[in-house]
Design a protein around this motif. Structure first.
Motif, mmCIF file in Angstrom:
data_model
loop_
_atom_site.group_PDB
_atom_site.id
_atom_site.type_symbol
_atom_site.label_atom_id
_atom_site.label_comp_id
_atom_site.label_asym_id
_atom_site.label_seq_id
_atom_site.Cartn_x
_atom_site.Cartn_y
_atom_site.Cartn_z
ATOM 1 N N UNK A 45 114.205 1.386 98.356
ATOM 2 C CA UNK A 45 114.398 0.597 99.577
ATOM 3 C C UNK A 45 115.276 1.366 100.555
ATOM 4 N N UNK A 46 116.310 2.021 100.043
ATOM 5 C CA UNK A 46 117.179 2.830 100.899
ATOM 6 C C UNK A 46 116.442 3.986 101.547
ATOM 7 N N UNK A 47 115.588 4.646 100.789
ATOM 8 C CA UNK A 47 114.791 5.748 101.347
ATOM 9 C C UNK A 47 113.824 5.225 102.406
ATOM 10 N N UNK A 48 113.227 4.056 102.151
ATOM 11 C CA UNK A 48 112.309 3.437 103.120
ATOM 12 C C UNK A 48 113.031 3.153 104.440
ATOM 13 N N UNK A 49 114.207 2.511 104.359
ATOM 14 C CA UNK A 49 114.970 2.229 105.581
ATOM 15 C C UNK A 49 115.411 3.521 106.262
ATOM 16 N N UNK A 50 115.794 4.505 105.487
ATOM 17 C CA UNK A 50 116.231 5.782 106.048
ATOM 18 C C UNK A 50 115.100 6.462 106.823
ATOM 19 N N UNK A 51 113.917 6.453 106.268
ATOM 20 C CA UNK A 51 112.778 7.102 106.941
ATOM 21 C C UNK A 51 112.371 6.370 108.218
ATOM 22 N N UNK A 52 112.592 5.074 108.258
ATOM 23 C CA UNK A 52 112.241 4.320 109.462
ATOM 24 C C UNK A 52 113.291 4.412 110.564
ATOM 25 N N UNK A 53 114.553 4.506 110.182
ATOM 26 C CA UNK A 53 115.603 4.427 111.193
ATOM 27 C C UNK A 53 116.185 5.775 111.612
ATOM 28 N N UNK A 54 116.213 6.748 110.739
ATOM 29 C CA UNK A 54 116.871 8.020 111.055
ATOM 30 C C UNK A 54 116.253 8.787 112.227
ATOM 31 N N UNK A 55 114.941 8.787 112.417
ATOM 32 C CA UNK A 55 114.419 9.516 113.590
ATOM 33 C C UNK A 55 114.946 8.985 114.921
ATOM 34 N N UNK A 56 115.318 7.728 114.968
ATOM 35 C CA UNK A 56 115.859 7.152 116.198
ATOM 36 C C UNK A 56 117.383 7.262 116.231
ATOM 37 N N UNK A 57 118.022 7.065 115.098
ATOM 38 C CA UNK A 57 119.488 7.046 115.067
ATOM 39 C C UNK A 57 120.119 8.432 115.132
ATOM 40 N N UNK A 58 119.473 9.435 114.594
ATOM 41 C CA UNK A 58 120.074 10.771 114.528
ATOM 42 C C UNK A 58 120.376 11.355 115.915
ATOM 43 N N UNK A 59 119.470 11.304 116.896
ATOM 44 C CA UNK A 59 119.836 11.834 118.225
ATOM 45 C C UNK A 59 120.987 11.064 118.873
#
Length: 106
Positions: A45-59
């Motif tokens: 579940x953590x990996x799923x949330x990470x893959x969905x949110x990190x492309x937007x949150x990282x910049x």
């Protein structure tokens, strides 16, 4: 068709906001030891949330300072969606509807 596309975009933005909120709650539950990240289901579940949110949150993280180690990027993204992206989509939809109705009546 235009209204359906607008409804779909607004619904997707709403779903993404909920995913961001759930991801923040999930991360805090793991950090405080309520959820065990060594559990395979919790990890997935953590990996799923990470893959969905990190492309937007990282910049956003690269641009923001982290005072006291607190990550404000989810809040900035949520506020950006609510107060920038959605109003722009609504105004764009209004302009397209007005243009379409004006062309239709000419």
């Amino acid at each position: 068709m235009l209204f359906g596309l607008f409804s779909l975009l607004m619904r997707l933005l709403n779903i993404y906001c909920w995913i961001l909120l759930l991801s923040c709650i999930f991360i805090n539950l793991c950090m405080f030891g309520i959820l065990d990240s060594r559990n395979q289901l919790v990890w997935k579940v953590g990996v799923f949330f990470n893959r969905l949110t990190e492309p937007v949150l990282e910049p956003v993280r690269r641009l923001l300072p982290m005072p006291g180690g607190i990550d404000f990027s989810p809040m900035v993204v949520l506020l950006g969606i609510q107060y920038v992206v959605q109003p722009i989509l609504v105004e764009l939809f209004r302009m397209l509807i007005m243009r379409y109705t004006n062309l239709f009546w000419l």
